[in-house]
Design a protein around this motif. Structure first.
Motif, PDB file in Angstrom:
ATOM      1  N   MET A 105      36.083  48.268  49.838  1.00  0.00           N
ATOM      2  CA  MET A 105      36.979  47.300  49.233  1.00  0.00           C
ATOM      3  C   MET A 105      36.182  46.253  48.451  1.00  0.00           C
ATOM      4  N   ASP A 106      36.657  45.936  47.267  1.00  0.00           N
ATOM      5  CA  ASP A 106      36.121  44.821  46.490  1.00  0.00           C
ATOM      6  C   ASP A 106      37.158  43.710  46.475  1.00  0.00           C
ATOM      7  N   ILE A 107      36.761  42.543  46.942  1.00  0.00           N
ATOM      8  CA  ILE A 107      37.650  41.383  46.995  1.00  0.00           C
ATOM      9  C   ILE A 107      37.093  40.321  46.047  1.00  0.00           C
ATOM     10  N   GLY A 141      55.775  41.680  49.102  1.00  0.00           N
ATOM     11  CA  GLY A 141      55.006  42.833  48.647  1.00  0.00           C
ATOM     12  C   GLY A 141      53.524  42.530  48.702  1.00  0.00           C
ATOM     13  N   ASN A 142      52.850  42.706  47.575  1.00  0.00           N
ATOM     14  CA  ASN A 142      51.401  42.461  47.493  1.00  0.00           C
ATOM     15  C   ASN A 142      51.057  41.091  46.925  1.00  0.00           C
ATOM     16  N   LEU A 143      52.046  40.209  46.814  1.00  0.00           N
ATOM     17  CA  LEU A 143      51.820  38.882  46.239  1.00  0.00           C
ATOM     18  C   LEU A 143      52.032  37.815  47.313  1.00  0.00           C
ATOM     19  N   ALA A 144      51.025  36.983  47.521  1.00  0.00           N
ATOM     20  CA  ALA A 144      51.103  35.958  48.563  1.00  0.00           C
ATOM     21  C   ALA A 144      50.661  34.606  48.027  1.00  0.00           C
ATOM     22  N   PRO A 184      50.116  43.389  40.735  1.00  0.00           N
ATOM     23  CA  PRO A 184      50.511  43.380  42.143  1.00  0.00           C
ATOM     24  C   PRO A 184      50.991  44.732  42.662  1.00  0.00           C
ATOM     25  N   GLU A 185      51.172  45.700  41.781  1.00  0.00           N
ATOM     26  CA  GLU A 185      51.523  47.037  42.248  1.00  0.00           C
ATOM     27  C   GLU A 185      50.286  47.791  42.747  1.00  0.00           C
ATOM     28  N   LYS A 186      49.110  47.354  42.274  1.00  0.00           N
ATOM     29  CA  LYS A 186      47.866  48.024  42.641  1.00  0.00           C
ATOM     30  C   LYS A 186      46.896  47.133  43.396  1.00  0.00           C
ATOM     31  N   GLN A 187      47.123  45.822  43.374  1.00  0.00           N
ATOM     32  CA  GLN A 187      46.210  44.863  43.985  1.00  0.00           C
ATOM     33  C   GLN A 187      46.972  43.937  44.931  1.00  0.00           C
ATOM     34  N   VAL A 227      29.214  20.621  44.887  1.00  0.00           N
ATOM     35  CA  VAL A 227      28.461  21.786  45.350  1.00  0.00           C
ATOM     36  C   VAL A 227      28.446  22.836  44.237  1.00  0.00           C
ATOM     37  N   THR A 228      27.265  23.206  43.763  1.00  0.00           N
ATOM     38  CA  THR A 228      27.152  24.183  42.681  1.00  0.00           C
ATOM     39  C   THR A 228      26.834  25.561  43.258  1.00  0.00           C
ATOM     40  N   VAL A 229      27.581  26.560  42.801  1.00  0.00           N
ATOM     41  CA  VAL A 229      27.353  27.931  43.255  1.00  0.00           C
ATOM     42  C   VAL A 229      27.191  28.847  42.046  1.00  0.00           C
ATOM     43  N   LYS A 230      26.487  29.944  42.271  1.00  0.00           N
ATOM     44  CA  LYS A 230      26.306  30.956  41.236  1.00  0.00           C
ATOM     45  C   LYS A 230      27.371  32.026  41.407  1.00  0.00           C
ATOM     46  N   ALA A 231      28.027  32.362  40.312  1.00  0.00           N
ATOM     47  CA  ALA A 231      29.049  33.406  40.366  1.00  0.00           C
ATOM     48  C   ALA A 231      28.403  34.757  40.633  1.00  0.00           C
ATOM     49  N   HIS A 232      29.078  35.566  41.435  1.00  0.00           N
ATOM     50  CA  HIS A 232      28.603  36.930  41.681  1.00  0.00           C
ATOM     51  C   HIS A 232      29.006  37.873  40.551  1.00  0.00           C
ATOM     52  N   GLN A 233      30.170  37.597  39.970  1.00  0.00           N
ATOM     53  CA  GLN A 233      30.729  38.478  38.944  1.00  0.00           C
ATOM     54  C   GLN A 233      31.479  37.642  37.907  1.00  0.00           C
ATOM     55  N   PRO A 234      31.631  38.165  36.684  1.00  0.00           N
ATOM     56  CA  PRO A 234      32.484  37.491  35.706  1.00  0.00           C
ATOM     57  C   PRO A 234      33.945  37.602  36.127  1.00  0.00           C
ATOM     58  N   ILE A 235      34.772  36.805  35.537  1.00  0.00           N
ATOM     59  CA  ILE A 235      36.177  36.755  35.939  1.00  0.00           C
ATOM     60  C   ILE A 235      36.885  38.100  35.729  1.00  0.00           C
ATOM     61  N   GLU A 236      36.469  38.861  34.737  1.00  0.00           N
ATOM     62  CA  GLU A 236      37.110  40.152  34.462  1.00  0.00           C
ATOM     63  C   GLU A 236      36.951  41.149  35.609  1.00  0.00           C
ATOM     64  N   PHE A 237      35.950  40.955  36.448  1.00  0.00           N
ATOM     65  CA  PHE A 237      35.759  41.836  37.592  1.00  0.00           C
ATOM     66  C   PHE A 237      37.007  41.879  38.469  1.00  0.00           C
ATOM     67  N   ALA A 238      37.697  40.744  38.548  1.00  0.00           N
ATOM     68  CA  ALA A 238      38.884  40.649  39.398  1.00  0.00           C
ATOM     69  C   ALA A 238      40.002  41.583  38.951  1.00  0.00           C
ATOM     70  N   ASN A 239      40.013  41.971  37.687  1.00  0.00           N
ATOM     71  CA  ASN A 239      41.079  42.831  37.171  1.00  0.00           C
ATOM     72  C   ASN A 239      41.078  44.213  37.819  1.00  0.00           C
ATOM     73  N   HIS A 240      39.954  44.600  38.409  1.00  0.00           N
ATOM     74  CA  HIS A 240      39.846  45.929  39.010  1.00  0.00           C
ATOM     75  C   HIS A 240      39.559  45.865  40.512  1.00  0.00           C
ATOM     76  N   ALA A 241      39.602  44.665  41.092  1.00  0.00           N
ATOM     77  CA  ALA A 241      39.340  44.500  42.520  1.00  0.00           C
ATOM     78  C   ALA A 241      40.548  44.959  43.336  1.00  0.00           C
TER      79      ALA A 241
END
Length: 198
Positions: free
Chosen positions: A1-3, A142-145, A90-93, A48-62
């Motif tokens: 799983m990718d979150i 459904g899949n939306l919370a 929300p049908e797939k994520q 608090v500064t953090v480094k992103a693990h992924q660009p925002i577009e990564f979320a489109n396929h998580a």
């Protein structure tokens, strides 16, 4: 799983780090938790500064996407260029918002057919966006919370785990992070909140 945990400039540490910590308890099950941001680095509302693990577009396929709150949520919800980079389904994520993160999901049209939860400050803004707002800590359809109030982030994380793994795994993770002497009560309360929406 990718979150994917969407993390923007001025993010609320509780929303991001509670979810990051709880969901990472699923690493032994093959889960990978990613902080996703439009920038390489983002700084929280308290510096608090953090480094992103992924660009925002990564979320489109998580497999799941959590949109946290922060002081820039209102601006992001009005930023057409940034919104176009977020294409959630929300049908797939499994998709969830925390507090003012609901403004972003509302701008993406995700609360047209589902009520939402948010914090007291964001409530009038979310109503203005056309969403129906509930006076409760957590709601899912459904899949939306959505969750309202910083400490309700535990419900959102537990819901994701229960939806994508099992209720037993959700109980295990909540039990791990619960206060000593209050574990049984904390697990029971958390499951009572999320189980109607599984």
């Amino acid at each position: 799983m990718d979150i994917a945990i969407l993390t923007f400039e001025g993010f609320n540490e509780m929303d991001t780090f509670v979810a990051l910590s709880m969901l990472n308890r699923m690493k032994p099950c093959g889960w990978h938790i990613h902080l996703c941001s439009p920038n390489d680095h983002v700084t929280s509302m308290n510096g608090v500064t953090v480094k992103a693990h992924q660009p925002i577009e990564f979320a489109n396929h998580a497999d799941a996407v959590l949109v946290g709150s922060g002081k820039s949520s209102r601006d992001i919800a009005r930023n057409g260029d940034l919104l176009r980079r977020m294409m959630f389904n929300p049908e797939k994520q499994c998709i969830g918002s925390q507090c003012s993160g609901a403004l972003i999901l509302s701008s993406l049209g995700l609360f047209q057919h589902s009520p939402a939860c948010t914090d007291a400050t964001t409530k009038p803004l979310l109503i203005e966006s056309g969403a129906t707002v509930l006076d409760q800590a957590f709601y899912a359809q459904g899949n939306l919370a959505s969750a309202g109030g910083c400490l309700s982030s535990q419900y959102l994380s537990a819901w994701i785990i229960a939806k994508l793994a099992s209720v037993e795994e959700a109980k295990r993770v909540v039990d791990y992070v619960a206060p000593i002497g209050e574990k049984e009560d904390t697990v029971e309360r958390c499951l009572k909140v999320i189980e109607p929406y599984l």
